[in-house]
Design an enzyme around this catalytic site. Structure first.
Site, PDB file in Angstrom:
ATOM      1  N   CYS A 142      62.667  -7.451  -7.314  1.00  0.00           N
ATOM      2  CA  CYS A 142      63.551  -8.328  -8.094  1.00  0.00           C
ATOM      3  C   CYS A 142      63.051  -9.749  -7.836  1.00  0.00           C
ATOM      4  O   CYS A 142      61.838  -9.969  -7.838  1.00  0.00           O
ATOM      5  CB  CYS A 142      65.008  -8.122  -7.699  1.00  0.00           C
ATOM      6  SG  CYS A 142      65.316  -8.416  -5.936  1.00  0.00           S
ATOM      7  N   ARG A 143      63.937 -10.700  -7.613  1.00  0.00           N
ATOM      8  CA  ARG A 143      63.450 -12.056  -7.310  1.00  0.00           C
ATOM      9  C   ARG A 143      63.166 -12.216  -5.825  1.00  0.00           C
ATOM     10  O   ARG A 143      62.117 -12.708  -5.441  1.00  0.00           O
ATOM     11  CB  ARG A 143      64.476 -13.100  -7.777  1.00  0.00           C
ATOM     12  CG  ARG A 143      64.109 -14.520  -7.413  1.00  0.00           C
ATOM     13  CD  ARG A 143      65.090 -15.531  -7.968  1.00  0.00           C
ATOM     14  NE  ARG A 143      65.017 -16.776  -7.219  1.00  0.00           N
ATOM     15  CZ  ARG A 143      65.763 -17.085  -6.183  1.00  0.00           C
ATOM     16  NH1 ARG A 143      66.697 -16.249  -5.757  1.00  0.00           N
ATOM     17  NH2 ARG A 143      65.622 -18.226  -5.564  1.00  0.00           N
TER      18      ARG A 143
END
Ligand code: FAD
Length: 566
Positions: free
Chosen positions: A512-513
């Site tokens: 994800c981030r």
């Protein structure tokens, strides 16, 4: 009846030993010799004079011989160099540099704290450039005055250790065109290659011409010539390739030198010669994690060793469990800190140690605070004990708080379980209610329990090039703003409804981030019967930092459509 105690070196270790000796006894006669014109200056602040953060060179000097005499009754003799030690007759020969005259002083106890000198290799053509080193106030004053009057603004700093990086930053802040040349593939060895890329990018973003993996072959008039043949303009060269312990006097006096080339001492910092102790950069110390002797050029240890010697001379005992090496640095807008072992040290020493890695990125403060910023944190722990081995943190916020906690936990032999349990101070301007240190404990415990598997960001390029299935669980908008070229986007919020799009028969690498949503996705998939799923630790933010510098330097194809550094 007081004793006569002589100290060689009047800065970090020497001045500390002198002051502590005086606190321990009013009886002793204490004489401290310093060959330079200043005692007790702030070595660590020297580079900050180049940028004007510390305006006057004299501000770097913390104490004068007059104050030493008035406040402590210590005879601090500047411009006095000890040129020989006569161990049999217990005296030293001192040269008064101003008068050129030699004299003899006897001692009951002698403490050596002569430090370490910058290494200046005999590279061909070195006489054709203006070479400077940074060790003391005189050096930095000379360098600062010289750069101000040169006709070009081109400066080359050679060596990407702490002193080189600080010099490069401060010269850049002062407006010079700075090239920083480092022979190995990274600057700042206390940080692993995957972490240090943040600093590489920060250097480049601040227009420092950072060159790694290139040796200086020779110098020509106002030029540095690199091994690849590239020529760098430089009217001034700052040589910062490392330091070498000042052992000349000790060797001449028959004081034993250890395997590292520094003075050998025992647990109480006593040399093999009775009544002679040594501390600071000139000695080798026991590394409590590598179990080897090592050189450690750090102020904190020098001061503590000095204190310990002063106590030991006064029959007070202090515990010496060895050193672990904790340090910190500021590189433009980023701060970095590290303690204990890192991966490159483990590999360099060929240590037979089974270790695991936690890599977390978390906001350094509550996310809605205006100056909250991501902190990159890497923890090494022993498998299967969970014992903490080392950590590194880089971010815009208070990294030293986090690494100091880890350094403390290491000193007390703590484990990842202990990190989970730490009750740390919290309010939104300072940290998050569960601090990154606690998080590192959770992640480490989960990994130790075998709850899930991970791969690090340094493996992602390989995964992309061999067409592995990479799943990006960020929201669609985030994906649109930049993603790994081959990654499939199924946001965490849509994951359960789109499960059929995820293959069960091949490994699935998820990011994800920063790693939190992908961790949730990994657990969800595992609970739904997927056996071969991996969290990409460091995630897209870490990956962007990891890839950026090498993409630019090697002019290679990026594996992402756009980087994300926020
Ligand atoms: P020093 O403090 O160097 O003192 C030794 C003194 O002995 C010298 O002044 C020398 O002139 C004198 N001397 C040597 N031989 C003789 C002789 N024969 N007779 C008389 N005098 C003699 N450490 C950190 O932990 N954090 C930092 O941020 C940091 N930044 C640094 C930045 C710079 C630019 C430098 C140079 C060092 C930095 N250090 C830092 C390292 C730290 O300053 C040293 O580890 C520490 O000063 C070592 O203390 P010492 O007493 O052994 O040596």
């Amino acid at each position: 009846m007081g004793r006569k105690i002589l100290i060689i070196g009047g800065v970090a270790g020497g001045a500390s030993a002198a002051a502590k000796l005086r606190r321990n006894s009013e009886e002793d006669q204490i004489i401290m010799f310093e060959k330079g014109p200043h005692v007790s200056f702030s070595n660590c602040s020297l580079p900050y004079h180049l940028s004007g953060v510390i305006k006057e060179a004299e501000d770097l000097v913390l104490m004068s011989p007059e104050l030493f005499l008035k406040q402590y009754n210590i005879d601090a003799r500047v411009n006095n160099e000890v040129i020989a030690i006569d161990r049999d007759n217990k005296n030293v020969i001192v040269k008064n540099i101003l008068t050129g005259k030699n004299y003899t002083e006897t001692y009951d106890k002698l403490i050596l704290s002569p430090g370490a000198a910058p290494i200046v290799p005999s590279i061909p053509g070195i006489e054709q450039v203006n070479v400077f080193t940074i060790r003391n106030v005189v050096d930095i004053d000379k360098l600062n005055k010289f750069v101000k009057q040169i006709y070009t603004k081109d400066v080359a700093v050679i060596g990407g250790g702490y002193i080189g990086v600080e010099a490069a930053e401060n010269l850049r802040v002062a407006g010079y065109h700075v090239s920083l040349i480092e022979a190995t593939n990274q600057i700042l060895r206390p940080f692993d290659y995957d972490m240090v890329q943040i600093f590489h990018k920060e250097m480049v973003d601040n227009q420092v011409n950072l060159i790694v993996g290139e040796k200086v072959e020779k110098f020509e008039q106002d030029k540095v010539v690199l091994s690849s043949g590239i020529k760098i303009n430089a009217s001034v060269v700052v040589m910062a390739i490392g330091v070498s312990p000042e052992t000349y006097l000790a060797k001449e006096a028959g004081i034993e030198i250890g395997e590292t080339g520094a003075i050998k001492v025992d647990k109480n910092y006593q040399t093999n010669v009775p009544n002679i102790n040594a501390v600071g950069d000139a000695i080798e110390v026991y590394h409590a994690l590598t179990h080897t002797m090592t050189k450690l050029s750090l102020a904190g240890p020098a001061l503590k060793e000095a204190r310990s010697v002063a106590d030991h001379i006064n029959n007070k005992c202090s515990l010496n469990k060895g050193h672990i090496g904790s340090s910190a640095i500021k590189v433009f807008d980023y701060n970095g800190a590290s303690t204990g072992l890192n991966e490159s040290l483990i590999k360099a020493l060929n240590m037979k140690i089974n270790y695991g890695i936690v890599r977390v990125i978390l906001s350094d403060k509550v996310g809605i605070m205006p100056d909250a910023a991501p902190m990159h944190f890497k923890l090494l722990y022993e498998v299967p004990t969970g014992k903490i081995l080392g950590a590194q943190a880089i971010g815009k916020g208070d990294v030293t708080k986090r690494i100091d906690i880890i350094a403390t936990v290491i000193k007390f032999g703590g484990t990842v379980e202990d990190l989970k349990d730490l009750e740390l101070c919290y309010a939104p301007p300072f940290s998050t209610a569960k601090d990154i240190v606690n998080y590192a404990g959770y992640v480490g415990s989960n990994l130790l329990n075998g709850d899930y598997k991970q791969v690090n960001i340094d493996k992602v390029r390989e995964l992309v090039e061999s067409n592995n299935f990479i799943l990006d669980v960020r929201e669609r908008g985030e994906y649109a703003r930049g993603h790994i070229k081959s990654a499939v986007n199924i946001p965490l919020s849509e994951l359960r409804g789109r499960i059929s799009e995820i293959p069960k028969d091949i490994p699935v690498y998820i990011h994800c981030r920063t790693g939190q949503r992908s961790y949730n996705a990994v657990l969800a998939l595992q609970n739904l019967g997927f056996l071969n799923v991996y969290n990409i630790t460091g995630s897209f933010l870490g990956l962007s930092f990891y890839e950026y510098f090498n993409d630019k330097m090697m002019e290679r194809e990026s594996i992402v459509t756009e980087y994300n550094f926020r």
